[in-house]
Design a protein around this motif. Sequence first.
Motif, PDB file in Angstrom:
ATOM      1  N   LYS A  87      19.018 -97.173 -93.832  1.00 44.59           N
ATOM      2  CA  LYS A  87      18.202 -97.047 -92.307  1.00 44.59           C
ATOM      3  C   LYS A  87      17.006 -95.930 -92.864  1.00 44.59           C
ATOM      4  N   ALA A  88      15.833 -96.700 -92.770  1.00 43.34           N
ATOM      5  CA  ALA A  88      14.738 -95.857 -92.940  1.00 43.34           C
ATOM      6  C   ALA A  88      14.371 -95.331 -94.114  1.00 43.34           C
ATOM      7  N   GLY A  89      14.741 -96.044 -95.237  1.00 45.28           N
ATOM      8  CA  GLY A  89      14.655 -95.830 -96.426  1.00 45.28           C
ATOM      9  C   GLY A  89      14.468 -96.854 -97.658  1.00 45.28           C
ATOM     10  N   SER A  90      14.155 -96.655 -98.721  1.00 45.78           N
ATOM     11  CA  SER A  90      13.929 -97.699 -99.765  1.00 45.78           C
ATOM     12  C   SER A  90      15.027 -97.753-100.447  1.00 45.78           C
ATOM     13  N   VAL A  91      15.408 -99.029-100.963  1.00 45.88           N
ATOM     14  CA  VAL A  91      16.446 -99.505-102.000  1.00 45.88           C
ATOM     15  C   VAL A  91      15.731 -99.861-103.229  1.00 45.88           C
ATOM     16  N   GLY A 114      13.023-100.370 -94.289  1.00 46.22           N
ATOM     17  CA  GLY A 114      12.918 -99.856 -95.513  1.00 46.22           C
ATOM     18  C   GLY A 114      12.680-101.135 -96.480  1.00 46.22           C
ATOM     19  N   SER A 115      12.231-100.872 -97.480  1.00 49.94           N
ATOM     20  CA  SER A 115      12.171-102.006 -98.399  1.00 49.94           C
ATOM     21  C   SER A 115      13.180-101.855 -99.281  1.00 49.94           C
ATOM     22  N   THR A 116      13.481-103.284-100.144  1.00 52.09           N
ATOM     23  CA  THR A 116      14.443-103.468-101.204  1.00 52.09           C
ATOM     24  C   THR A 116      13.975-104.259-102.204  1.00 52.09           C
ATOM     25  N   ILE A 134      13.800-110.058 -90.466  1.00 55.06           N
ATOM     26  CA  ILE A 134      13.303-109.762 -89.269  1.00 55.06           C
ATOM     27  C   ILE A 134      12.198-108.881 -89.280  1.00 55.06           C
ATOM     28  N   ALA A 135      11.146-109.410 -89.032  1.00 51.44           N
ATOM     29  CA  ALA A 135       9.586-108.676 -89.274  1.00 51.44           C
ATOM     30  C   ALA A 135       9.730-108.093 -90.530  1.00 51.44           C
ATOM     31  N   GLY A 136      10.163-108.810 -91.604  1.00 52.13           N
ATOM     32  CA  GLY A 136       9.757-108.580 -92.984  1.00 52.13           C
ATOM     33  C   GLY A 136       9.644-109.737 -93.877  1.00 52.13           C
ATOM     34  N   GLN A 161      17.435-108.010 -93.682  1.00 55.86           N
ATOM     35  CA  GLN A 161      16.131-107.176 -94.083  1.00 55.86           C
ATOM     36  C   GLN A 161      15.472-107.052 -93.054  1.00 55.86           C
ATOM     37  N   ARG A 162      15.565-106.143 -92.263  1.00 62.24           N
ATOM     38  CA  ARG A 162      14.751-105.935 -90.822  1.00 62.24           C
ATOM     39  C   ARG A 162      13.407-104.862 -91.058  1.00 62.24           C
ATOM     40  N   GLY A 163      12.481-105.061 -90.716  1.00 62.68           N
ATOM     41  CA  GLY A 163      11.281-104.239 -90.803  1.00 62.68           C
ATOM     42  C   GLY A 163      10.881-103.865 -92.083  1.00 62.68           C
ATOM     43  N   GLY A 164      10.981-104.611 -93.160  1.00 61.42           N
ATOM     44  CA  GLY A 164      10.767-104.262 -94.402  1.00 61.42           C
ATOM     45  C   GLY A 164      10.798-105.449 -95.434  1.00 61.42           C
ATOM     46  N   GLY A 165      10.545-105.476 -96.510  1.00 61.13           N
ATOM     47  CA  GLY A 165      10.428-106.393 -97.597  1.00 61.13           C
ATOM     48  C   GLY A 165      11.515-106.383 -98.399  1.00 61.13           C
TER      49      GLY A 165
END
Length: 179
Positions: A87-91, A114-116, A134-136, A161-165
Amino acid sequence: MSDADRERVTERLHVAFGEGRLTQEEFEQRLNGVLSARVFSQIEPLVADLPGTAPPAPELSQLRTTAASLKRRGPWVVARRIQVTAKAGSVKLDFTEALIAHRVVEVELDVLAGSTTLVLPRGASVDIENVEFIAGNSHVRSVPTLPVPGDGLHFVVRGKQRGGGLTVRHQRRLWGWHW
């Protein structure tokens, strides 16, 4: 780490001792280390020099982060199933030097804002058809999306994957540098 995992490693030590690869003292030291181990990383040094020995891989690994980045790189033991919650972080999971005992690795994503990034070893393939965006967005860069025949690794990614790529790629190299 389960008792069954310890039993598998103990059996491998018995075989190595029977083959003359370990002295009585080495065998006893390693056996004591295996029996007292609580996590897989404690076993790796005890079997790393034995031929044909892959460290025991757990069935499930859960990786979680909130408002921080989560990274795995270098030699790390990969479970057959990996659950990623961010949540609100990159992986960023770099599998290029990882110890992978299974031919198919399942990655379940639950990523919000966040991005993955998944960095796969050469020869591996990926399936991201069951990821809900979703929005990604997603980018699979030069990685086959169908399983490679033979012994090639195959990664199956599913989840949200929501709100990120989501980016899936191989390791990049330039003049001896890699990232």
